[in-house]
Design a protein around this motif. Structure first.
Motif, PDB file in Angstrom:
ATOM      1  N   ILE A 353       0.833  -1.220   0.000  1.00  0.00           N
ATOM      2  CA  ILE A 353       0.000   0.000   0.000  1.00  0.00           C
ATOM      3  C   ILE A 353       0.865   1.267   0.000  1.00  0.00           C
ATOM      4  O   ILE A 353       0.349   2.372   0.110  1.00  0.00           O
ATOM      5  CB  ILE A 353      -0.965   0.033   1.211  1.00  0.00           C
ATOM      6  CG1 ILE A 353      -0.200  -0.128   2.537  1.00  0.00           C
ATOM      7  CG2 ILE A 353      -2.056  -1.009   1.079  1.00  0.00           C
ATOM      8  CD1 ILE A 353      -1.070   0.031   3.774  1.00  0.00           C
ATOM      9  N   ARG A 354       2.169   1.086  -0.153  1.00  0.00           N
ATOM     10  CA  ARG A 354       3.103   2.212  -0.037  1.00  0.00           C
ATOM     11  C   ARG A 354       2.813   3.313  -1.049  1.00  0.00           C
ATOM     12  O   ARG A 354       2.806   4.504  -0.711  1.00  0.00           O
ATOM     13  CB  ARG A 354       4.531   1.698  -0.192  1.00  0.00           C
ATOM     14  CG  ARG A 354       5.607   2.717   0.097  1.00  0.00           C
ATOM     15  CD  ARG A 354       6.967   2.039   0.086  1.00  0.00           C
ATOM     16  NE  ARG A 354       7.061   1.030   1.126  1.00  0.00           N
ATOM     17  CZ  ARG A 354       7.959   0.049   1.143  1.00  0.00           C
ATOM     18  NH1 ARG A 354       8.833  -0.054   0.146  1.00  0.00           N
ATOM     19  NH2 ARG A 354       7.989  -0.816   2.128  1.00  0.00           N
ATOM     20  N   ASP A 355       2.586   2.925  -2.296  1.00  0.00           N
ATOM     21  CA  ASP A 355       2.372   3.925  -3.344  1.00  0.00           C
ATOM     22  C   ASP A 355       1.127   4.777  -3.085  1.00  0.00           C
ATOM     23  O   ASP A 355       1.062   5.929  -3.521  1.00  0.00           O
ATOM     24  CB  ASP A 355       2.250   3.236  -4.712  1.00  0.00           C
ATOM     25  CG  ASP A 355       3.576   2.665  -5.183  1.00  0.00           C
ATOM     26  OD1 ASP A 355       4.619   3.057  -4.625  1.00  0.00           O
ATOM     27  OD2 ASP A 355       3.572   1.814  -6.086  1.00  0.00           O
ATOM     28  N   ARG A 356       0.153   4.226  -2.387  1.00  0.00           N
ATOM     29  CA  ARG A 356      -1.094   4.950  -2.161  1.00  0.00           C
ATOM     30  C   ARG A 356      -1.015   5.860  -0.927  1.00  0.00           C
ATOM     31  O   ARG A 356      -1.953   6.604  -0.648  1.00  0.00           O
ATOM     32  CB  ARG A 356      -2.244   3.958  -2.004  1.00  0.00           C
ATOM     33  CG  ARG A 356      -2.416   3.061  -3.233  1.00  0.00           C
ATOM     34  CD  ARG A 356      -3.396   1.934  -2.969  1.00  0.00           C
ATOM     35  NE  ARG A 356      -4.736   2.433  -2.708  1.00  0.00           N
ATOM     36  CZ  ARG A 356      -5.743   1.678  -2.256  1.00  0.00           C
ATOM     37  NH1 ARG A 356      -5.537   0.395  -2.007  1.00  0.00           N
ATOM     38  NH2 ARG A 356      -6.933   2.208  -2.048  1.00  0.00           N
ATOM     39  N   LEU A 357       0.095   5.780  -0.189  1.00  0.00           N
ATOM     40  CA  LEU A 357       0.243   6.582   1.025  1.00  0.00           C
ATOM     41  C   LEU A 357       1.309   7.660   0.885  1.00  0.00           C
ATOM     42  O   LEU A 357       1.846   8.149   1.888  1.00  0.00           O
ATOM     43  CB  LEU A 357       0.584   5.665   2.213  1.00  0.00           C
ATOM     44  CG  LEU A 357      -0.512   4.682   2.652  1.00  0.00           C
ATOM     45  CD1 LEU A 357       0.014   3.743   3.732  1.00  0.00           C
ATOM     46  CD2 LEU A 357      -1.739   5.427   3.163  1.00  0.00           C
ATOM     47  N   LYS A 358       1.606   8.062  -0.339  1.00  0.00           N
ATOM     48  CA  LYS A 358       2.659   9.064  -0.553  1.00  0.00           C
ATOM     49  C   LYS A 358       2.322  10.405   0.088  1.00  0.00           C
ATOM     50  O   LYS A 358       3.218  11.145   0.495  1.00  0.00           O
ATOM     51  CB  LYS A 358       2.904   9.223  -2.053  1.00  0.00           C
ATOM     52  CG  LYS A 358       3.577   8.016  -2.702  1.00  0.00           C
ATOM     53  CD  LYS A 358       3.798   8.225  -4.188  1.00  0.00           C
ATOM     54  CE  LYS A 358       4.499   7.007  -4.802  1.00  0.00           C
ATOM     55  NZ  LYS A 358       4.689   7.169  -6.273  1.00  0.00           N
ATOM     56  N   ALA A 359       1.044  10.731   0.177  1.00  0.00           N
ATOM     57  CA  ALA A 359       0.640  12.018   0.760  1.00  0.00           C
ATOM     58  C   ALA A 359       0.311  11.914   2.243  1.00  0.00           C
ATOM     59  O   ALA A 359      -0.149  12.872   2.857  1.00  0.00           O
ATOM     60  CB  ALA A 359      -0.559  12.578  -0.004  1.00  0.00           C
ATOM     61  N   THR A 360       0.543  10.744   2.835  1.00  0.00           N
ATOM     62  CA  THR A 360       0.223  10.506   4.255  1.00  0.00           C
ATOM     63  C   THR A 360       1.444  10.789   5.130  1.00  0.00           C
ATOM     64  O   THR A 360       2.551  10.321   4.828  1.00  0.00           O
ATOM     65  CB  THR A 360      -0.250   9.049   4.467  1.00  0.00           C
ATOM     66  OG1 THR A 360      -1.458   8.842   3.736  1.00  0.00           O
ATOM     67  CG2 THR A 360      -0.498   8.764   5.938  1.00  0.00           C
ATOM     68  N   GLU A 361       1.246  11.538   6.206  1.00  0.00           N
ATOM     69  CA  GLU A 361       2.345  11.865   7.125  1.00  0.00           C
ATOM     70  C   GLU A 361       2.741  10.643   7.956  1.00  0.00           C
ATOM     71  O   GLU A 361       1.880   9.897   8.436  1.00  0.00           O
ATOM     72  CB  GLU A 361       1.932  13.000   8.061  1.00  0.00           C
ATOM     73  CG  GLU A 361       1.755  14.345   7.387  1.00  0.00           C
ATOM     74  CD  GLU A 361       3.063  14.924   6.892  1.00  0.00           C
ATOM     75  OE1 GLU A 361       4.114  14.690   7.558  1.00  0.00           O
ATOM     76  OE2 GLU A 361       3.047  15.617   5.859  1.00  0.00           O
ATOM     77  N   MET A 362       4.049  10.451   8.141  1.00  0.00           N
ATOM     78  CA  MET A 362       4.558   9.367   8.974  1.00  0.00           C
ATOM     79  C   MET A 362       4.477   9.778  10.444  1.00  0.00           C
ATOM     80  O   MET A 362       4.941  10.863  10.819  1.00  0.00           O
ATOM     81  CB  MET A 362       6.004   9.046   8.594  1.00  0.00           C
ATOM     82  CG  MET A 362       6.609   7.898   9.384  1.00  0.00           C
ATOM     83  SD  MET A 362       5.844   6.294   9.007  1.00  0.00           S
ATOM     84  CE  MET A 362       6.470   6.034   7.339  1.00  0.00           C
ATOM     85  N   LEU A 363       3.891   8.892  11.282  1.00  0.00           N
ATOM     86  CA  LEU A 363       3.670   9.204  12.694  1.00  0.00           C
ATOM     87  C   LEU A 363       4.426   8.262  13.622  1.00  0.00           C
ATOM     88  O   LEU A 363       3.950   7.892  14.687  1.00  0.00           O
ATOM     89  CB  LEU A 363       2.165   9.144  13.011  1.00  0.00           C
ATOM     90  CG  LEU A 363       1.253  10.061  12.192  1.00  0.00           C
ATOM     91  CD1 LEU A 363      -0.209   9.846  12.578  1.00  0.00           C
ATOM     92  CD2 LEU A 363       1.652  11.524  12.394  1.00  0.00           C
ATOM     93  N   GLY A 364       5.637   7.851  13.220  1.00  0.00           N
ATOM     94  CA  GLY A 364       6.401   6.934  14.053  1.00  0.00           C
ATOM     95  C   GLY A 364       6.017   5.491  13.763  1.00  0.00           C
ATOM     96  O   GLY A 364       5.616   5.143  12.652  1.00  0.00           O
ATOM     97  N   THR A 365       6.126   4.643  14.790  1.00  0.00           N
ATOM     98  CA  THR A 365       5.770   3.232  14.640  1.00  0.00           C
ATOM     99  C   THR A 365       4.621   2.882  15.576  1.00  0.00           C
ATOM    100  O   THR A 365       4.268   3.647  16.472  1.00  0.00           O
ATOM    101  CB  THR A 365       6.966   2.312  14.957  1.00  0.00           C
ATOM    102  OG1 THR A 365       7.296   2.444  16.357  1.00  0.00           O
ATOM    103  CG2 THR A 365       8.170   2.665  14.121  1.00  0.00           C
ATOM    104  N   TYR A 366       4.089   1.695  15.381  1.00  0.00           N
ATOM    105  CA  TYR A 366       2.993   1.216  16.220  1.00  0.00           C
ATOM    106  C   TYR A 366       3.403   1.206  17.691  1.00  0.00           C
ATOM    107  O   TYR A 366       2.659   1.682  18.554  1.00  0.00           O
ATOM    108  CB  TYR A 366       2.589  -0.176  15.743  1.00  0.00           C
ATOM    109  CG  TYR A 366       1.643  -0.908  16.662  1.00  0.00           C
ATOM    110  CD1 TYR A 366       0.320  -0.503  16.783  1.00  0.00           C
ATOM    111  CD2 TYR A 366       2.068  -2.010  17.403  1.00  0.00           C
ATOM    112  CE1 TYR A 366      -0.557  -1.168  17.619  1.00  0.00           C
ATOM    113  CE2 TYR A 366       1.210  -2.681  18.241  1.00  0.00           C
ATOM    114  CZ  TYR A 366      -0.103  -2.258  18.345  1.00  0.00           C
ATOM    115  OH  TYR A 366      -0.970  -2.919  19.185  1.00  0.00           O
ATOM    116  N   GLU A 367       4.590   0.667  17.976  1.00  0.00           N
ATOM    117  CA  GLU A 367       5.039   0.585  19.370  1.00  0.00           C
ATOM    118  C   GLU A 367       5.455   1.951  19.916  1.00  0.00           C
ATOM    119  O   GLU A 367       5.276   2.239  21.100  1.00  0.00           O
ATOM    120  CB  GLU A 367       6.219  -0.393  19.492  1.00  0.00           C
ATOM    121  CG  GLU A 367       5.874  -1.845  19.217  1.00  0.00           C
ATOM    122  CD  GLU A 367       5.954  -2.177  17.726  1.00  0.00           C
ATOM    123  OE1 GLU A 367       6.210  -1.248  16.919  1.00  0.00           O
ATOM    124  OE2 GLU A 367       5.755  -3.349  17.379  1.00  0.00           O
TER     125      GLU A 367
END
Length: 573
Positions: A353-367
């Motif tokens: 799903i990486r290509d579809r999340l190009k405009a999504t901000e990264m918020l760290g990791t689950y843990e």
């Protein structure tokens, strides 16, 4: 007999090996002994078969031990696969000066014939191989050592048998429950299930009810009804089709059985579920705050682990702290404003799903979510799991926050996402398509896997996890697709068994999906290398390496369908 006298009998006893032989019983082959002149210990591994001992008939599966006392008669018949065996003939005799009557009590282990399934079969077979090697070297110190090794093997078997650990009494319920979970759509009979467990029908009924609180045939009905209920909710299959797919050839008999189980006929149940009214929509009093929803005058209300959220308007900037929720939103053609990712040094989104999340901000990791990044994002809704409970108060000060159980059913969560985003119809269509797809694929795979089993394993440090149907990915394989689970894998509340690498042959599967960490570690671990070496050595197993990060951590509809795609490609190749 007084304890002191029993102890004396053990200490005054010596074991004398008379003969040792090993070999392979081919499919359909028969090994028979009548009127044994001494005790016999048979250690077997490999396939399953039938054993008749002193008139008692039982079905034996991979890795069992048979102890037959002097005067016994037994016949072992191999099933569809080879049975590798070691036979040891021995005497238990009193030492010089000891009592002449050895173990007068009739139920003493050395005077009792029994069948036993060892807790650690690999270790037992290693000991058997040593006994064969020592015995084959002739008289002298080597045979003295063989006697000592045999005494150790007998000790381990007797201790386990006395405690009931690993024997037919203790594991018959798990074996039968696992078999039912993979075959409940077929016609099952109590006598056949009892034969599988190696016991009588009454004994199985009693033991099953003690542990499951219902009999084995009632368990079959439970799984059939649960499957029928899911199809009524999420597919447009006819009642006749649902009846056929759940093991009922008579639609009217199925309808009566469903009404008896749920209190309403299947058609009425379907209408009630579709309208979202009545008992099916109630959520109060559910254990552990399972996610659900109900209608209010203001709009849909989502019940979650920390309270309720009323959907007065569909949120547009949603932050998700578990990547599976990003998958849910994408499936509904919604883009999350922010999402956690995978990895440690370098964070990224799952490749599918990486290509579809190009405009999504990264918020760290689950843990380790980046809470400052969440604040900067200024979302109008945050969705997290119970793992983020320590951050809940801070999160809800940023925006309204919904907390779901991470292991909640993805179908249930997707339905709630449909409520949140005003896309209830799209969510139901995705679920319906998935159930249709897995039902059709299950039928396609059934003849391919006839008589074969599929295991889901993950090498971890110095152990191997063997996942069960209680694990979310295991549920996709064993429940949604109906793949036959190995008898080793019991239907249990535990999501996995943890075994050493050398015990892997005890799983005795034909196909292995190996959850590999190679993509995350840039190379496979020592444990994974050992697993490959052990499975490759046999040459009969099919091994399919799959990415552990995807198969274990990504449970949205896209991820689940991606797993189904890989299963289909592997098993239908």
């Amino acid at each position: 007999m007084p304890l002191q006298e029993q102890a004396s009998l053990w200490s005054d006893t010596t074991i004398k090996t008379l003969d040792v032989r090993s070999g392979t019983l081919p499919p359909g082959g028969v090994m028979s002994e009548t009127g044994l002149t001494a005790n016999l210990l048979l250690l077997a591994g490999g396939g399953e078969g039938g054993l008749v001992m002193n008139g008692e008939v039982c079905h034996v599966r991979a890795s069992f031990a048979c102890h037959a006392v002097k005067g016994s008669a037994f016949t072992l018949t191999a099933g569809s696969e080879n049975i590798h065996y070691t036979v040891i003939i021995y005497k238990a005799i009193p030492m010089t000066g000891a009592a002449h009557v050895l173990f007068p009590q009739r139920n003493h282990p050395l005077r009792t014939s029994f069948v036993h399934y060892p807790v650690l079969p690999a270790e037992l077979h290693q000991a058997a191989d040593k006994i064969v090697a020592k015995w084959s070297r002739g008289e002298g110190l080597e045979r003295f050592h063989a006697n000592a090794l045999l005494q150790g093997v007998l000790y381990e078997l007797i201790m386990e048998h006395e405690r009931g650990r690993g024997g037919a009494e203790s594991d018959m319920v798990d074996v039968v429950a696992a078999y039912i979970a993979g075959h409940y759509r077929q016609e099952l009979k109590l006598k056949e299930l009892a034969a599988l467990a190696g016991c009588g029908a009454r004994q199985l009924q009693r033991r099953f009810k003690q542990e499951k609180l219902l009999g084995p045939m009632e368990y079959v009905i439970q799984l059939r009804m649960e499957s029928a209920e899911r199809m009524l909710r999420h597919t447009d299959a006819t009642i006749g089709e649902i009846a056929e797919r759940t093991g009922y050839h008579d639609m009217y008999y199925f309808s009566r059985a469903f009404k008896k189980y749920y209190g309403v006929p299947p058609q009425r149940y379907r209408r009630t579920a579709a309208s979202g009214t009545g008992a099916l929509s109630a959520c109060s009093g559910l254990p552990d705050r399972l996610a659900c929803s109900y209608e209010s005058l203001q709009g849909p209300v989502i019940c979650h682990m920390r309270g309720e959220y009323c959907v007065t308007a569909s949120p547009r900037r949603i932050a998700v702290l578990d990547v599976q929720y990003a998958d849910h939103l994408l499936a509904l053609e919604m883009l999350p404003a922010g999402s956690v990712g995978l990895g440690s040094a370098a964070l990224n989104f799952p490749p599918y799903i990486r290509d579809r999340l190009k405009a999504t901000e990264m918020l760290g990791t689950y843990e380790y979510p980046d809470l400052q990044a969440v604040e900067r994002l200024q979302p109008d809704l945050i969705i997290c799991t119970e793992v983020h409970d320590q951050h809940y108060e801070r999160l809800r000060r940023i925006a309204p926050t919904i907390m779901f159980k991470r292991n909640e059913s993805w179908q249930r969560i997707l339905s709630l996402f449909g409520e949140l985003t005003g896309k209830r119809g799209e969510a139901e269509r995705i679920i319906t398509d998935y159930i249709r797809r897995t039902a059709l694929l299950s039928e396609e795979l059934a003849p391919v896997l006839a008589g074969k089993s599929v295991a889901l394993i993950r090498p971890r440090e110095s152990v191997v996890r063997v996942h069960t149907a209680s694990h979310r990915t295991g549920a996709v394989l064993y429940r949604d697709l109906g793949l036959p689970a190995p008898l080793f894998v019991a239907d249990t509340s535990d999501t996995a068994y943890h075994i050493s690498v050398d015990r892997l042959p005890a799983v005795h599967a034909n196909h292995y999906f190996l959850l590999s960490n190679e993509m995350m570690q840039e190379g496979i671990s020592v444990t994974e290398q050992s697993v490959w070496g052990m499975l490759d050595a046999d040459g009969r197993e099919h091994i399919y390496p799959v990415d552990a990060a995807t198969w274990i951590g990504c449970y949205g509809p896209t991820g689940i369908n991606y797993i189904v795609d890989q299963v289909a490609r592997a098993l239908l190749a």
